[in-house]
Design an enzyme around this catalytic site. Structure first.
Site, PDB file in Angstrom:
ATOM      1  N   ASP A 136       0.887  -1.307   0.050  1.00  0.00           N
ATOM      2  CA  ASP A 136      -0.037  -0.046   0.014  1.00  0.00           C
ATOM      3  C   ASP A 136       0.857   1.222  -0.064  1.00  0.00           C
ATOM      4  O   ASP A 136       2.080   1.295   0.256  1.00  0.00           O
ATOM      5  CB  ASP A 136      -0.954  -0.033   1.226  1.00  0.00           C
ATOM      6  CG  ASP A 136      -0.166  -0.052   2.394  1.00  0.00           C
ATOM      7  OD1 ASP A 136       0.732  -0.638   2.713  1.00  0.00           O
ATOM      8  OD2 ASP A 136      -0.760   0.635   3.542  1.00  0.00           O
ATOM      9  N   ASP A 191       7.599   4.278  -1.699  1.00  0.00           N
ATOM     10  CA  ASP A 191       7.332   3.710  -0.333  1.00  0.00           C
ATOM     11  C   ASP A 191       6.227   2.778  -0.626  1.00  0.00           C
ATOM     12  O   ASP A 191       5.005   3.535  -0.471  1.00  0.00           O
ATOM     13  CB  ASP A 191       7.264   4.949   0.505  1.00  0.00           C
ATOM     14  CG  ASP A 191       6.915   4.443   2.115  1.00  0.00           C
ATOM     15  OD1 ASP A 191       7.065   3.124   2.182  1.00  0.00           O
ATOM     16  OD2 ASP A 191       6.529   5.073   2.645  1.00  0.00           O
ATOM     17  N   GLU A 194      -0.046  -1.264   5.610  1.00  0.00           N
ATOM     18  CA  GLU A 194       1.194  -0.807   6.447  1.00  0.00           C
ATOM     19  C   GLU A 194       1.074   0.486   6.861  1.00  0.00           C
ATOM     20  O   GLU A 194       1.354   1.104   7.709  1.00  0.00           O
ATOM     21  CB  GLU A 194       2.517  -1.138   5.734  1.00  0.00           C
ATOM     22  CG  GLU A 194       3.805  -1.041   6.734  1.00  0.00           C
ATOM     23  CD  GLU A 194       4.261   0.437   6.629  1.00  0.00           C
ATOM     24  OE1 GLU A 194       5.061   0.630   7.386  1.00  0.00           O
ATOM     25  OE2 GLU A 194       3.739   1.197   5.879  1.00  0.00           O
ATOM     26  N   GLU A 195       0.451   1.227   5.948  1.00  0.00           N
ATOM     27  CA  GLU A 195       0.425   2.851   6.489  1.00  0.00           C
ATOM     28  C   GLU A 195      -0.662   3.213   7.309  1.00  0.00           C
ATOM     29  O   GLU A 195      -0.521   4.428   7.612  1.00  0.00           O
ATOM     30  CB  GLU A 195       0.189   3.552   4.975  1.00  0.00           C
ATOM     31  CG  GLU A 195       1.337   3.353   3.883  1.00  0.00           C
ATOM     32  CD  GLU A 195       2.714   4.140   4.295  1.00  0.00           C
ATOM     33  OE1 GLU A 195       2.775   4.780   5.265  1.00  0.00           O
ATOM     34  OE2 GLU A 195       3.681   3.946   3.304  1.00  0.00           O
ATOM     35  N   ASP A 240      12.377  -1.217   3.837  1.00  0.00           N
ATOM     36  CA  ASP A 240      11.160  -0.116   3.841  1.00  0.00           C
ATOM     37  C   ASP A 240      11.574   1.071   4.741  1.00  0.00           C
ATOM     38  O   ASP A 240      11.108   1.512   5.593  1.00  0.00           O
ATOM     39  CB  ASP A 240       9.907  -0.652   4.887  1.00  0.00           C
ATOM     40  CG  ASP A 240       8.808   0.285   4.699  1.00  0.00           C
ATOM     41  OD1 ASP A 240       8.828   1.173   3.849  1.00  0.00           O
ATOM     42  OD2 ASP A 240       7.813   0.090   5.501  1.00  0.00           O
ATOM     43  N   HIS A 266       5.660  10.280   1.341  1.00  0.00           N
ATOM     44  CA  HIS A 266       4.692  10.719   1.711  1.00  0.00           C
ATOM     45  C   HIS A 266       4.275  12.197   1.202  1.00  0.00           C
ATOM     46  O   HIS A 266       3.815  12.864   2.081  1.00  0.00           O
ATOM     47  CB  HIS A 266       4.476  10.790   3.246  1.00  0.00           C
ATOM     48  CG  HIS A 266       4.470   9.117   3.598  1.00  0.00           C
ATOM     49  ND1 HIS A 266       4.165   9.161   5.062  1.00  0.00           N
ATOM     50  CD2 HIS A 266       4.834   8.134   3.152  1.00  0.00           C
ATOM     51  CE1 HIS A 266       4.168   7.595   5.111  1.00  0.00           C
ATOM     52  NE2 HIS A 266       4.483   7.278   3.990  1.00  0.00           N
TER      53      HIS A 266
END
Length: 368
Positions: free
Chosen positions: A75, A103, A136-137, A160, A341
Site C-alpha cells: 500500500d 514507499d 502498512e501505512e 522499507d 509521503h
C-alpha cells in the site's frame, strides 16, 4: 555485482507506481506481483486480511542454510491515483500532482527483479520467503493480522527505509497510544458558569503539565488531537485528547506513561473532574545488536557489493517491529526512497539497482 536487467527493473517499478494502491485496496498490485511469480513458476498465496490480502511467497532452495524472509508492503499513502512518473537518466520522480509510491514499491520491484535474476542465472540459494503486506501505512494493520506460524524463516530483511542503500535500522521504538476523556459538569456559560466544571480547561491544564516533544535521544511524547464541548454558551462537559509515547527503552515508555497518568489524576482531583483512560500498545520496539547474526549477514552482503553499512536508529515503526515481536530477528533496510509521503517524492535509479544487488547479496551471504 549481479547480472541485473536494469531496463526491466525500471519498467517493473514504473508499472507498479502506476497502479493505485491505497491501504486496504492493494489487490491490483497483488495481482501484478502474482502474474510475474506465475511466469517464474514460484509458489505464492494470497491470505485474506480485512478488506485486502497479504501475499506470501515461498521458494525452495538448492542449499542447506537458514530460511530467510524478505518483506515489503504493497500500500501507499494518498494521493496515489493517476501517478505519472517522470524518468531521467539518474532518477524517477512524480510529476508533482501525486506521490510517486517508491514507499514501498521500490522494494517490490527489487524483489521481483531479484527473483528474475536468481532464476535466469541459476544462482544457488537457500529457502526463501517473501511477505508482501497490506495496510502498512495505517499502523501496520496488514502484518499485525498475519499468521506467523506459516513462516519457517529465522531472519528477516525488511526493505522499507528511506535514503541511500546501505542504511540499516537497528533500533526502533516501542509505541503506545493514550486516549483520554475528561468528564466535567455542564452549566450555562453566561448565567451560572461557576456551577460548571469545564472539561476543556481541565484537559488544557493536563496538556501543559505533561512532558512533550523530544524527551531524550530515545523518547518522545506528543499530543496529537484535542476535541471537546458542544457550544459556546455551555460550560464544556466533555473533552478528549489522543497522545502517544515512543521510546527505544521499554522502561522509559512505562515511566513516562506513569508520569502522564499521575498528572491526569492529580489535575482531575484538584479540578473535581472525572476521567477515563484507554492505553494501547501499537507495537513493540526492537534492538539489533552487533553480534546478532542478521546484522552480520547484512554487513557481509553490503561488503560484497562495495557499500558501507550505516547503522541508524528510527523514531518510527515499520513491519520490522511486528516481525521482531513474532520472534524473527529482523532489520529494516534503506531502499532509496526520498521525500516520501509527499508530491516531491523521488528515487535514484542507482538505488533501485543497488537495492536489487543487496537482496541477491544477502541471499548469497546466508548461503555461504
Amino acid at each position: 555485482m549481479y547480472r541485473i536487467n536494469r531496463t526491466r527493473l525500471i519498467n517493473t517499478f514504473l508499472d507498479l507506481v502506476k497502479i493505485p494502491s491505497p491501504s486496504w485496496d492493494e489487490d491490483r498490485v497483488l495481482h501484478y506481483i502474482s502474474r510475474r511469480l506465475k511466469k517464474l513458476g514460484i509458489r505464492h498465496r494470497a491470505l485474506r486480511c480485512g478488506d485486502s490480502h497479504n501475499l506470501l511467497v515461498s521458494l525452495k532452495g538448492t542449499l542447506k542454510c537458514p530460511c530467510i524472509l524478505f518483506s515489503a508492503h504493497m500500500d501507499t499513502v494518498t494521493p496515489c491515483d493517476r501517478v505519472v512518473p517522470v524518468v531521467t537518466h539518474t532518477k524517477i520522480t512524480s510529476n508533482g500532482t501525486t506521490i510517486l509510491g517508491s514507499d514501498d514499491k521500490s522494494a517490490i520491484a527489487m524483489f521481483l527483479e531479484g527473483l528474475e535474476t536468481l532464476k535466469e542465472n541459476q544462482i544457488p540459494h537457500g529457502d526463501l520467503e517473501i511477505l508482501f503486506s497490506c495496510a502498512e501505512e495505517l499502523g501496520l494493520q496488514g502484518i499485525k493480522r498475519f499468521n506467523f506460524s506459516l513462516l519457517k524463516s529465522k531472519y528477516a530483511f525488511v526493505f522499507d527505509s528511506d535514503g541511500d542503500v546501505g542504511g540499516v535500522i537497528v533500533k526502533a521504538p516501542h509505541h503506545s497510544r493514550i486516549d483520554l476523556e475528561i468528564l466535567g459538569k455542564a452549566a450555562h456559560a453566561g448565567m451560572e458558569p461557576e456551577k460548571g466544571i469545564n472539561a476543556i480547561n481541565v484537559i488544557s491544564e493536563i496538556i501543559t503539565l505533561i512532558p512533550s516533544g523530544r524527551i531524550d535521544e530515545e523518547t518522545t511524547v506528543n499530543v496529537g488531537t484535542v476535541t471537546g464541548g458542544t457550544a459556546t454558551n455551555i460550560v464544556a462537559e466533555r473533552a478528549q485528547c489522543a497522545l502517544e509515547v515512543r521510546s527505544i527503552d521499554r522502561k522509559k515508555l512505562t515511566r513516562y506513561e506513569t508520569i502522564i497518568k499521575d498528572v491526569i489524576k492529580k489535575t482531575c482531583v484538584k479540578r473535581r473532574a472525572k476521567f477515563r483512560i484507554a492505553r494501547t500498545i501499537l507495537y513493540s520496539g526492537f534492538t539489533v545488536r552487533e553480534n546478532d547474526r542478521v546484522l552480520r549477514y547484512v554487513k557481509k552482503a553490503l561488503e560484497r557489493i562495495g557499500i558501507e553499512p550505516v547503522l541508524k536508529t528510527s523514531g518510527g515503526g515499520s513491519d520490522t517491529n511486528i516481525i521482531n515481536g513474532a520472534g524473527i530477528k529482523g532489520v529494516n533496510l534503506a531502499c532509496g526512497m526520498r521525500n516520501v509521503h509527499s508530491t516531491s517524492e523521488y528515487i535514484l535509479i542507482k538505488d533501485l539497482v543497488d537495492g536489487t544487488n543487496l537482496m541477491l547479496s544477502i541471499i548469497q551471504s546466508v548461503g555461504h
